[in-house]
Scaffold this motif. Structure first.
Motif, mmCIF file in Angstrom:
data_model
loop_
_atom_site.group_PDB
_atom_site.id
_atom_site.type_symbol
_atom_site.label_atom_id
_atom_site.label_comp_id
_atom_site.label_asym_id
_atom_site.label_seq_id
_atom_site.Cartn_x
_atom_site.Cartn_y
_atom_site.Cartn_z
ATOM 1 N N PHE A 1 -11.781 30.526 12.346
ATOM 2 C CA PHE A 1 -11.750 29.643 11.274
ATOM 3 C C PHE A 1 -10.519 29.081 11.058
ATOM 4 O O PHE A 1 -9.555 29.465 10.259
ATOM 5 C CB PHE A 1 -12.164 30.214 9.986
ATOM 6 C CG PHE A 1 -13.683 30.282 9.873
ATOM 7 C CD1 PHE A 1 -14.446 29.412 9.227
ATOM 8 C CD2 PHE A 1 -14.283 31.678 10.103
ATOM 9 C CE1 PHE A 1 -15.877 29.354 9.177
ATOM 10 C CE2 PHE A 1 -15.471 31.784 10.096
ATOM 11 C CZ PHE A 1 -16.475 30.830 9.565
ATOM 12 N N GLY A 2 -10.131 28.004 12.003
ATOM 13 C CA GLY A 2 -8.800 27.254 11.939
ATOM 14 C C GLY A 2 -9.009 25.951 11.241
ATOM 15 O O GLY A 2 -8.088 25.060 11.354
ATOM 16 N N GLY A 3 -10.126 25.483 10.599
ATOM 17 C CA GLY A 3 -10.377 24.300 10.086
ATOM 18 C C GLY A 3 -10.820 23.132 10.940
ATOM 19 O O GLY A 3 -10.885 23.502 12.286
ATOM 20 N N GLY A 4 -11.268 22.114 10.559
ATOM 21 C CA GLY A 4 -11.462 21.035 11.419
ATOM 22 C C GLY A 4 -10.743 19.624 10.996
ATOM 23 O O GLY A 4 -10.178 19.539 9.744
ATOM 24 N N LEU A 5 -10.505 18.869 12.065
ATOM 25 C CA LEU A 5 -9.621 17.481 11.957
ATOM 26 C C LEU A 5 -10.502 16.379 12.604
ATOM 27 O O LEU A 5 -10.810 16.468 13.720
ATOM 28 C CB LEU A 5 -8.332 17.827 12.630
ATOM 29 C CG LEU A 5 -7.239 16.786 12.337
ATOM 30 C CD1 LEU A 5 -6.603 16.578 11.025
ATOM 31 C CD2 LEU A 5 -5.940 16.885 13.433
ATOM 32 N N MET A 6 -10.541 15.408 11.825
ATOM 33 C CA MET A 6 -11.173 14.445 12.353
ATOM 34 C C MET A 6 -10.530 13.013 11.944
ATOM 35 O O MET A 6 -9.836 13.065 11.000
ATOM 36 C CB MET A 6 -12.887 13.939 11.884
ATOM 37 C CG MET A 6 -12.993 13.800 10.419
ATOM 38 S SD MET A 6 -12.928 12.067 10.150
ATOM 39 C CE MET A 6 -14.091 11.146 11.066
ATOM 40 N N TRP A 7 -10.365 11.883 12.786
ATOM 41 C CA TRP A 7 -10.177 10.504 12.425
ATOM 42 C C TRP A 7 -10.837 9.703 13.348
ATOM 43 O O TRP A 7 -11.697 9.975 14.419
ATOM 44 C CB TRP A 7 -8.668 10.582 12.956
ATOM 45 C CG TRP A 7 -8.166 10.685 14.238
ATOM 46 C CD1 TRP A 7 -8.265 9.733 15.215
ATOM 47 C CD2 TRP A 7 -7.658 11.992 14.881
ATOM 48 N NE1 TRP A 7 -7.631 10.159 16.586
ATOM 49 C CE2 TRP A 7 -7.393 11.264 16.379
ATOM 50 C CE3 TRP A 7 -7.266 13.167 14.552
ATOM 51 C CZ2 TRP A 7 -6.860 12.450 17.013
ATOM 52 C CZ3 TRP A 7 -6.882 13.905 15.497
ATOM 53 C CH2 TRP A 7 -6.464 13.958 16.686
ATOM 54 N N PHE B 1 -8.549 16.612 7.139
ATOM 55 C CA PHE B 1 -8.815 18.030 7.442
ATOM 56 C C PHE B 1 -9.335 18.732 6.571
ATOM 57 O O PHE B 1 -9.292 18.618 5.432
ATOM 58 C CB PHE B 1 -7.323 18.202 7.484
ATOM 59 C CG PHE B 1 -7.071 20.017 7.710
ATOM 60 C CD1 PHE B 1 -7.507 20.433 8.933
ATOM 61 C CD2 PHE B 1 -6.527 20.803 6.944
ATOM 62 C CE1 PHE B 1 -7.321 21.738 9.571
ATOM 63 C CE2 PHE B 1 -6.459 22.397 7.275
ATOM 64 C CZ PHE B 1 -6.950 22.596 8.431
ATOM 65 N N ASN B 2 -10.242 19.426 7.140
ATOM 66 C CA ASN B 2 -11.242 20.191 6.473
ATOM 67 C C ASN B 2 -10.916 21.709 6.633
ATOM 68 O O ASN B 2 -11.534 22.479 7.642
ATOM 69 C CB ASN B 2 -12.680 20.360 6.636
ATOM 70 C CG ASN B 2 -13.179 18.508 6.492
ATOM 71 O OD1 ASN B 2 -13.370 17.937 7.456
ATOM 72 N ND2 ASN B 2 -13.237 18.248 5.422
ATOM 73 N N PRO B 3 -10.280 22.479 5.843
ATOM 74 C CA PRO B 3 -9.746 23.799 5.894
ATOM 75 C C PRO B 3 -10.520 24.843 6.189
ATOM 76 O O PRO B 3 -10.574 25.923 6.742
ATOM 77 C CB PRO B 3 -8.961 24.071 4.783
ATOM 78 C CG PRO B 3 -8.647 22.631 3.950
ATOM 79 C CD PRO B 3 -9.917 21.833 4.378
ATOM 80 N N GLY B 4 -11.923 24.721 5.627
ATOM 81 C CA GLY B 4 -12.789 25.589 5.659
ATOM 82 C C GLY B 4 -13.719 25.869 6.894
ATOM 83 O O GLY B 4 -14.584 26.751 6.946
ATOM 84 N N GLU B 5 -13.639 24.996 7.709
ATOM 85 C CA GLU B 5 -14.419 24.713 8.835
ATOM 86 C C GLU B 5 -14.028 25.886 10.122
ATOM 87 O O GLU B 5 -12.792 26.265 9.995
ATOM 88 C CB GLU B 5 -14.544 23.410 9.426
ATOM 89 C CG GLU B 5 -15.333 22.519 8.482
ATOM 90 C CD GLU B 5 -14.956 21.089 8.752
ATOM 91 O OE1 GLU B 5 -15.809 20.424 8.103
ATOM 92 O OE2 GLU B 5 -14.703 20.726 9.828
ATOM 93 N N ASN C 1 -12.335 16.400 16.170
ATOM 94 C CA ASN C 1 -13.312 15.292 16.233
ATOM 95 C C ASN C 1 -12.867 14.069 16.159
ATOM 96 O O ASN C 1 -12.177 13.538 15.047
ATOM 97 C CB ASN C 1 -14.515 15.404 15.259
ATOM 98 C CG ASN C 1 -15.424 16.552 15.725
ATOM 99 O OD1 ASN C 1 -16.450 16.456 16.634
ATOM 100 N ND2 ASN C 1 -15.123 17.715 15.283
ATOM 101 N N THR C 2 -12.701 13.371 17.277
ATOM 102 C CA THR C 2 -11.967 11.969 17.288
ATOM 103 C C THR C 2 -12.744 11.043 18.364
ATOM 104 O O THR C 2 -13.714 11.436 18.950
ATOM 105 C CB THR C 2 -10.411 12.329 18.227
ATOM 106 O OG1 THR C 2 -10.609 12.451 19.782
ATOM 107 C CG2 THR C 2 -10.018 13.656 17.704
ATOM 108 N N PRO C 3 -12.048 9.776 18.243
ATOM 109 C CA PRO C 3 -12.957 8.545 18.877
ATOM 110 C C PRO C 3 -13.185 8.669 20.231
ATOM 111 O O PRO C 3 -14.384 8.297 20.811
ATOM 112 C CB PRO C 3 -11.939 7.315 18.823
ATOM 113 C CG PRO C 3 -11.228 7.793 17.412
ATOM 114 C CD PRO C 3 -10.908 8.980 17.419
ATOM 115 N N ARG C 4 -12.200 9.610 21.039
ATOM 116 C CA ARG C 4 -12.595 9.642 22.591
ATOM 117 C C ARG C 4 -12.650 11.056 22.937
ATOM 118 O O ARG C 4 -13.340 11.194 24.331
ATOM 119 C CB ARG C 4 -11.626 9.016 23.404
ATOM 120 C CG ARG C 4 -11.587 7.438 23.499
ATOM 121 C CD ARG C 4 -12.474 6.930 23.846
ATOM 122 N NE ARG C 4 -12.371 6.901 25.359
ATOM 123 C CZ ARG C 4 -13.125 6.323 26.386
ATOM 124 N NH1 ARG C 4 -14.518 5.703 26.124
ATOM 125 N NH2 ARG C 4 -12.681 6.756 27.689
#
Length: 373
Positions: free
Chosen positions: A89-95, A144-148, A246-249
């Motif tokens: 569980f290291g979180g999730g990062l998207m842009w 950043f979603n820390p719980g993912e 999770n990113t555009p490419r």
């Protein structure tokens, strides 16, 4: 354990996470279980899933609630042994792409409105919430979603199969295509293409993208929106990344052994399906995905693909999970959903309860296959 569950015989078709999880939950409650796979365990979607554990973004309330419960079950498993390399569980990062900062802000606001842990961060703030990211790849802002977290499904399936065998489950590998047998209007077992027959009181169809085709001969229509997809696993590389990106490419997550797992959808049209059911994609496209992923990692290390797998990604036609008993064929259940990783443990738990008790769980009320009738 009830007397009914102690004697109930259940056949599970499918060696992915939904089938294996349900089989183990059934065994825990005293059922007799036989698990049949067309080929090997995790040979289809579970063997090529990004398996990001989350309920980020916007979806129906029942689906969100089920996914949150799904992540909760993984947290319980994680707490029992945080050292497991295949569940973290290291979180999730998207842009989003440049010019779409308002869409990112709207997503963040929605997540906050439903109590989902969500932090809107500028590129300069990313290193303070999660390590190993090249902030220069983020054009404007990120969430950043820390719980993912993430799970390696093949490793999880191996872990669950140890309990499956210890509890006396029967496994039939390489059974070929299976069909549901019906007698006097009720499920009576499973028949395989090789001629094997396996009587059962109940059957679960958990064959990923093939599930609609398995239940179609029973007069059941489940719309299938499954696209082709690919998961790439890189060679080992030194990195500090903890979050799923999770990113555009490129979508990127850490993977056991110091590797990365990569996927996306921009190359779907370059995947070719052949007459024998195999798939191919130009090697340069695979490397292009790895190059896109490299841009996201601090220091931009060279990422070399070690392996890649292609096939259909299970997605029901309306995007919502399909879970529960077929109204037309009592005793036959189906598990068909896009979020197989996130829902793997909770869906197995709830379906096992329904199969053994006959009582419908309220959390699955909107996901019944009968909604397509």
């Amino acid at each position: 354990m009830s007397p009914a569950s102690a004697t109930k015989r259940v056949a599970v078709i499918g060696g992915g996470i939904l089938g294996v999880s349900t089989a183990v939950h059934l065994l825990r409650e005293g059922a007799s279980v036989i698990l049949l796979t067309e080929r090997g365990l995790a040979s289809e979607a579970s063997g090529r899933s990004l398996s990001w554990l989350n309920s980020a973004g916007e979806r129906s309330t029942p689906y969100h609630q089920l996914r949150v419960a799904g992540v909760d079950r993984y947290r319980t498993l994680f707490a029992a042994d945080p050292g497991r390399e295949w569940l973290q569980f290291g979180g999730g990062l998207m842009w989003n792409a440049a010019g779409q900062h308002e869409a990112t802000e709207a997503r963040h606001a929605y997540e906050k409105s439903i109590g989902y842990d969500s932090k809107l961060v500028a590129p300069s703030e990313i290193s303070s919430v999660t390590p190993g990211i090249d902030a220069g790849a983020v054009p404007e802002n990120a969430i950043f979603n820390p719980g993912e977290g993430w799970v390696s499904l093949p490793d999880l399936i191996d872990f669950l199969m140890e309990e499956f065998h210890a509890r006396g489950g029967e496994l039939v590998l390489n059974a070929g295509k299976a069909s549901v047998m019906v007698e006097d209007g009720r499920t009576s077992g499973v028949e395989t293409a090789s001629g094997g027959t396996y009587p059962a009181d109940a059957v679960l169809v958990a064959c990923g993208a093939a599930s609609p085709a398995v239940v179609e001969p029973l007069g059941v229509n489940i719309p299938n929106g499954s696209p082709v997809s690919m998961l790439v696993v890189t060679k080992q590389v030194q990195h500090d990344v903890a979050a799923v990106m999770n990113t555009p490419r490129a979508a990127v997550r850490p993977n056991p052994g110091g590797t990365f797992a990569l996927d996306h959808d921009w190359y779907e049209e370059q995947i070719t399906e052949h007459a024998d059911g195999s798939f191919s994609i130009p090697d340069e496209v695979v490397q292009e995905l790895a190059d896109e992923a490299s841009k996201l990692v601090a220091g931009n290390p060279e990422l070399k693909p070690a392996s890649w797998k292609m096939g259909y990604k299970p997605i029901p036609g309306d995007g919502e999970p399909v879970l529960g008993e077929l109204g037309q064929v009592p005793g036959c259940y189906v598990a068909f959903t896009h979020s197989g990783a996130t829902l793997g443990l909770i869906a197995g738990e709830l379906l096992a309860g329904e199969i053994l008790t006959g009582r419908k769980h309220p959390m699955l009320a909107t996901f019944r296959p009968g909604r397509f009738s």
